[in-house]
Write a protein that holds these residues in place. Structure first.
Motif, mmCIF file in Angstrom:
data_model
loop_
_atom_site.group_PDB
_atom_site.id
_atom_site.type_symbol
_atom_site.label_atom_id
_atom_site.label_comp_id
_atom_site.label_asym_id
_atom_site.label_seq_id
_atom_site.Cartn_x
_atom_site.Cartn_y
_atom_site.Cartn_z
ATOM 1 N N LEU A 214 -20.775 16.667 10.883
ATOM 2 C CA LEU A 214 -20.929 17.669 11.941
ATOM 3 C C LEU A 214 -20.378 19.040 11.521
ATOM 4 C CD1 LEU A 214 -21.914 18.295 14.772
ATOM 5 C CD2 LEU A 214 -19.793 17.321 15.676
ATOM 6 N N MET A 215 -19.309 19.051 10.737
ATOM 7 C CA MET A 215 -18.789 20.332 10.229
ATOM 8 C C MET A 215 -19.860 21.041 9.398
ATOM 9 S SD MET A 215 -17.707 21.592 7.074
ATOM 10 C CE MET A 215 -16.949 20.332 6.056
ATOM 11 N N GLU A 216 -20.534 20.308 8.535
ATOM 12 C CA GLU A 216 -21.570 20.916 7.687
ATOM 13 C C GLU A 216 -22.747 21.410 8.519
ATOM 14 O OE1 GLU A 216 -20.774 18.326 3.625
ATOM 15 O OE2 GLU A 216 -21.855 17.392 5.273
ATOM 16 N N GLY B 128 -12.810 21.108 2.480
ATOM 17 C CA GLY B 128 -14.109 20.620 2.038
ATOM 18 C C GLY B 128 -14.581 19.374 2.772
ATOM 19 N N GLY B 129 -14.008 19.109 3.930
ATOM 20 C CA GLY B 129 -14.456 17.959 4.711
ATOM 21 C C GLY B 129 -13.634 16.709 4.482
ATOM 22 N N MET B 130 -12.407 16.886 3.979
ATOM 23 C CA MET B 130 -11.546 15.728 3.708
ATOM 24 C C MET B 130 -10.710 15.315 4.926
ATOM 25 S SD MET B 130 -11.997 15.000 0.466
ATOM 26 C CE MET B 130 -10.517 14.214 -0.130
ATOM 27 N N GLY B 131 -10.826 16.068 6.014
ATOM 28 C CA GLY B 131 -10.034 15.728 7.194
ATOM 29 C C GLY B 131 -8.594 16.190 7.092
ATOM 30 N N LEU B 132 -8.333 17.212 6.308
ATOM 31 C CA LEU B 132 -6.955 17.641 6.052
ATOM 32 C C LEU B 132 -6.600 19.013 6.615
ATOM 33 C CD1 LEU B 132 -6.761 16.508 2.314
ATOM 34 C CD2 LEU B 132 -5.822 15.325 4.315
ATOM 35 N N CYS B 133 -7.565 19.921 6.702
ATOM 36 C CA CYS B 133 -7.220 21.320 7.012
ATOM 37 C C CYS B 133 -7.286 21.636 8.507
ATOM 38 C CB CYS B 133 -8.127 22.273 6.250
ATOM 39 S SG CYS B 133 -9.832 22.289 6.841
ATOM 40 N N ALA B 134 -8.011 20.843 9.253
ATOM 41 C CA ALA B 134 -8.143 21.002 10.704
ATOM 42 C C ALA B 134 -8.852 22.283 11.124
ATOM 43 C CB ALA B 134 -6.780 20.894 11.399
ATOM 44 N N THR B 135 -9.471 22.976 10.198
ATOM 45 C CA THR B 135 -10.210 24.182 10.610
ATOM 46 C C THR B 135 -11.542 23.821 11.278
ATOM 47 O OG1 THR B 135 -11.244 24.409 8.426
ATOM 48 C CG2 THR B 135 -9.203 25.634 8.802
ATOM 49 N N CYS B 136 -11.873 22.548 11.304
ATOM 50 C CA CYS B 136 -13.096 22.110 11.988
ATOM 51 C C CYS B 136 -12.747 21.388 13.289
ATOM 52 C CB CYS B 136 -13.929 21.210 11.085
ATOM 53 S SG CYS B 136 -13.120 19.638 10.717
ATOM 54 N N HIS B 137 -11.556 21.673 13.822
ATOM 55 C CA HIS B 137 -11.094 21.042 15.066
ATOM 56 C C HIS B 137 -12.063 21.346 16.218
ATOM 57 C CE1 HIS B 137 -7.631 20.979 18.288
ATOM 58 N NE2 HIS B 137 -8.404 19.916 18.364
ATOM 59 N N ARG C 215 -11.239 16.120 18.028
ATOM 60 C CA ARG C 215 -11.760 15.450 16.835
ATOM 61 C C ARG C 215 -11.880 16.477 15.721
ATOM 62 N NH1 ARG C 215 -14.176 10.299 17.356
ATOM 63 N NH2 ARG C 215 -13.995 10.419 15.089
ATOM 64 N N LEU C 216 -12.071 15.972 14.518
ATOM 65 C CA LEU C 216 -12.382 16.834 13.384
ATOM 66 C C LEU C 216 -13.871 16.680 13.104
ATOM 67 C CD1 LEU C 216 -9.351 15.980 11.077
ATOM 68 C CD2 LEU C 216 -9.624 17.992 12.552
ATOM 69 N N ALA C 217 -14.591 17.798 13.138
ATOM 70 C CA ALA C 217 -16.056 17.726 13.017
ATOM 71 C C ALA C 217 -16.482 17.114 11.684
ATOM 72 C CB ALA C 217 -16.658 19.118 13.177
ATOM 73 N N CYS C 218 -15.661 17.310 10.642
ATOM 74 C CA CYS C 218 -16.064 16.788 9.328
ATOM 75 C C CYS C 218 -15.994 15.273 9.260
ATOM 76 C CB CYS C 218 -15.213 17.404 8.217
ATOM 77 S SG CYS C 218 -13.481 16.915 8.241
ATOM 78 N N GLN C 219 -15.326 14.668 10.227
ATOM 79 C CA GLN C 219 -15.199 13.209 10.227
ATOM 80 C C GLN C 219 -16.242 12.548 11.132
ATOM 81 O OE1 GLN C 219 -12.818 11.761 8.005
ATOM 82 N NE2 GLN C 219 -13.020 13.909 7.400
ATOM 83 N N MET D 229 -13.886 27.533 8.435
ATOM 84 C CA MET D 229 -13.413 27.732 7.059
ATOM 85 C C MET D 229 -13.572 26.472 6.205
ATOM 86 S SD MET D 229 -10.080 30.012 7.909
ATOM 87 C CE MET D 229 -9.361 29.882 6.285
ATOM 88 N N ALA D 230 -13.264 25.331 6.764
ATOM 89 C CA ALA D 230 -13.406 24.052 6.052
ATOM 90 C C ALA D 230 -12.741 24.109 4.677
ATOM 91 C CB ALA D 230 -14.877 23.669 5.922
ATOM 92 N N THR D 231 -11.517 24.588 4.653
ATOM 93 C CA THR D 231 -10.836 24.766 3.365
ATOM 94 C C THR D 231 -10.616 23.460 2.609
ATOM 95 O OG1 THR D 231 -8.879 24.998 4.743
ATOM 96 C CG2 THR D 231 -9.656 26.968 3.683
HETATM 97 S S1 FES Z 1 -13.095 20.543 7.081
HETATM 98 FE FE1 FES Z 1 -10.977 20.310 6.760
HETATM 99 S S2 FES Z 1 -10.414 18.943 8.321
HETATM 100 FE FE2 FES Z 1 -12.529 19.110 8.582
#
Ligand code: FES
Length: 107
Positions: free
Chosen positions: A26-28, A42-51, A83-87, A38-40
């Motif tokens: 969903l982040m992508e 890269g979608g690993m669920g770590l940065c929370a910029t896709c909250h 949720r985190l969109a990348c997950q 920002m997705a810093t």
């Molecule tokens: S892109 Fe970093 S937590 Fe989702």
């Protein structure tokens, strides 16, 4: 294709047509629609910029994994529907999902 309604956090709503067969999370998808995530990590669920906050359809999402829960735990503004969109990987059960972007409000 499913439809997802996105509130950008500034009161603007948009209905997105989202493919479920191209393997994007969903982040992508949101980035493809030019939301400024920002997705810093890269979608690993770590940065929370896709909250995101799930406004409708949370019952149709897969549950948070431990990694996602750990990251959400670090956010002061996380709530029960965060949720985190990348997950999240869009699938046909998610038609009608409504979300609000949370991280954009902080930048
Ligand atoms: S892109 Fe970093 S937590 Fe989702």
């Amino acid at each position: 294709m499913i439809q997802i309604t996105v509130d950008n956090g500034a009161g603007e709503n948009r209905d997105l047509e989202v493919p479920t067969d191209v393997g994007l999370n969903l982040m992508e998808v949101l980035k493809a629609y030019e939301y400024d995530i920002m997705a810093t990590c890269g979608g690993m669920g770590l940065c929370a910029t896709c909250h995101i906050e799930v406004l409708k359809g949370a019952e149709n999402l897969s549950p948070c994994n431990d990694n996602e829960l750990d990251t959400l735990d670090t956010l002061p503004d996380a709530g029960a529907h965060s949720r985190l969109a990348c997950q999240i990987r869009p699938n046909v059960n998610m038609d009608g999902l409504a979300i609000k972007l949370k991280a954009l409000q902080e930048v």
